[in-house]
Design an enzyme around this catalytic site. Structure first.
Site, PDB file in Angstrom:
ATOM      1  N   SER A  16      39.340  55.389  25.793  1.00  0.00           N
ATOM      2  CA  SER A  16      39.032  54.414  24.752  1.00  0.00           C
ATOM      3  C   SER A  16      38.141  53.301  25.312  1.00  0.00           C
ATOM      4  CB  SER A  16      40.329  53.874  24.149  1.00  0.00           C
ATOM      5  OG  SER A  16      40.086  53.151  22.963  1.00  0.00           O
ATOM      6  N   ASP A  71      41.458  62.480  16.635  1.00  0.00           N
ATOM      7  CA  ASP A  71      41.362  61.066  16.982  1.00  0.00           C
ATOM      8  C   ASP A  71      40.909  60.232  15.787  1.00  0.00           C
ATOM      9  OD1 ASP A  71      40.758  58.578  18.127  1.00  0.00           O
ATOM     10  OD2 ASP A  71      40.079  59.497  19.996  1.00  0.00           O
ATOM     11  N   HIS A  92      44.268  59.936  19.612  1.00  0.00           N
ATOM     12  CA  HIS A  92      43.953  58.760  20.426  1.00  0.00           C
ATOM     13  C   HIS A  92      45.189  58.276  21.179  1.00  0.00           C
ATOM     14  CE1 HIS A  92      40.697  55.907  21.232  1.00  0.00           C
ATOM     15  NE2 HIS A  92      41.610  54.942  21.298  1.00  0.00           N
TER      16      HIS A  92
END
Length: 282
Positions: free
Chosen positions: A100, A230, A258
C-alpha cells in the site's frame, strides 16, 4: 533481534530483524498508519528462510515516536526513514517489499536511491500518478469508513473499528477470519502501549509524490502483485503501475485483497521469493 533507530532529531523507529544476518537483506515497508506487526508472522518466517528480513514501525505507529501533532512531516519523510533504517543496520542494498503506502514509498526509493534497492515488490500499491483515469476507484464502503477514522474511540470500540476496516479491505473473494485480525490488532495495541489511531499519514502533506513520469527510467527489477479483490488498488491499478515502470512484471495472487491474512502468506511468500532469488529479479 529488536532495534531502536534514530532517523531524525527526536524521532526513533522500532525495528526487528530475523533470519540469517549473512543472508541477502529484505526490507518490509508497511502501509499507512500501520505497525510493522501488520505483516503476517507466517510470511516473515517464510521469507526469513532465504533472507535477513527487517520490518519496522513507521513514525506514529507501534513503538516508534508519535509526534505528528507537534511536528508534522510530509509522506516523503517516510521514504527517507526507510533509507535511514538500512543505514543504521549496516545494509548497503536490500530487496524491498512495499504494501500500500509502503509501495508508494518504495517507488520513491526506486527513483531517488536505486543503488539501495536490489529488487522491489509492490503489493496493493497505487501508482504515483494515482492510477488509471478509467479505473474503478476506491470502494464507496471503504471511503465511508475512512470518514470516521479520526473519531475518538475507547479501546474496545477502536478494536471493533479496525476489525471492520480489515473486513472491508479484505475484499469479497476470500474468507475473512475476524478473530485472526482481532488477535493481530490486540498484539499491535499491546506492542504500541496505546490504542489510539492518530491517522497521521492520512493527514500528512502528499507533496512530492506526483512523479509517475520518472518511473519509465527504472531499471531495478520490480514485481507488481495484482490483488484482484483489492478495494483500494485492484487489477486496473496494478496493470497500470506495471506499464509505468521500466522493468516490471505482473503476477496475480488470486483472492488477494488489501488485507494480508495468514492464509495468503504461503502464496505471497512464493511469488516474492521467486522474484528475489531469481537472477535479474525474475
Amino acid at each position: 533481534m529488536e532495534h531502536e533507530i534514530t532517523v531524525a532529531p527526536g524521532v526513533r523507529l522500532w525495528a526487528e530483524e530475523r533470519g540469517d544476518p549473512r543472508a541477502p537483506a529484505l526490507l518490509l515497508v508497511m502501509g499507512a498508519n500501520a505497525s510493522g506487526l501488520t505483516w503476517p508472522e507466517a510470511l516473515l518466517d517464510a521469507l526469513a528462510r532465504r533472507h535477513r528480513v527487517v520490518r519496522y514501525d513507521h513514525r506514529d505507529t507501534g513503538r516508534s515516536t508519535w509526534s505528528f501533532d507537534e511536528d508534522p512531516y510530509p509522506l516523503t519523510a517516510l521514504a527517507a526513514d526507510a533509507v535511514r533504517v538500512l543505514d543504521a543496520l549496516g545494509i548497503d542494498r536490500a530487496h524491498m517489499v512495499g504494501m500500500s503506502l509502503g509501495g508508494t514509498l518504495t517507488q520513491l526509493l526506486l527513483l531517488d536511491h536505486p543503488e539501495r534497492v536490489a529488487t522491489a515488490t509492490l503489493v496493493g500499491t497505487t501508482p504515483l500518478d494515482g492510477g488509471p483515469a478509467d479505473g474503478p476507484g476506491i470502494a464507496p464502503e471503504l471511503l465511508a469508513l475512512w470518514e470516521t477514522m479520526l473519531e475518538p474511540r475507547d479501546r474496545d470500540a477502536e478494536l471493533a473499528w479496525r476489525v471492520r476496516h480489515w473486513r472491508v479491505l479484505n475484499g469479497g473473494e476470500s474468507p475473512f477470519d475476524a478473530e485472526e485480525f482481532r488477535r493481530r490488532e490486540e498484539r499491535i495495541m499491546a506492542h504500541a502501549g496505546r490504542h489510539e489511531n492518530p491517522a497521521a499519514h492520512a493527514r500528512a502533506d502528499q507533496g512530492g509524490l506526483d512523479r509517475a513520469g520518472e518511473l519509465a527510467a527504472v531499471t531495478t527489477p520490480v514485481l507488481v502483485v495484482d490483488s484482484p479483490a483489492d478495494p483500494v488498488a485492484g487489477t486496473a491499478s496494478a496493470r497500470h503501475l506495471a506499464t509505468l515502470l521500466g522493468n516490471a512484471r505482473l503476477v496475480t495472487v488470486p483472492g488477494l485483497g488489501h488485507a494480508l491474512p495468514e492464509a495468503i502468506a504461503p502464496r505471497l511468500a512464493e511469488v516474492i521469493l521467486d522474484h528475489t532469488t531469481t537472477p535479474g529479479g525474475g
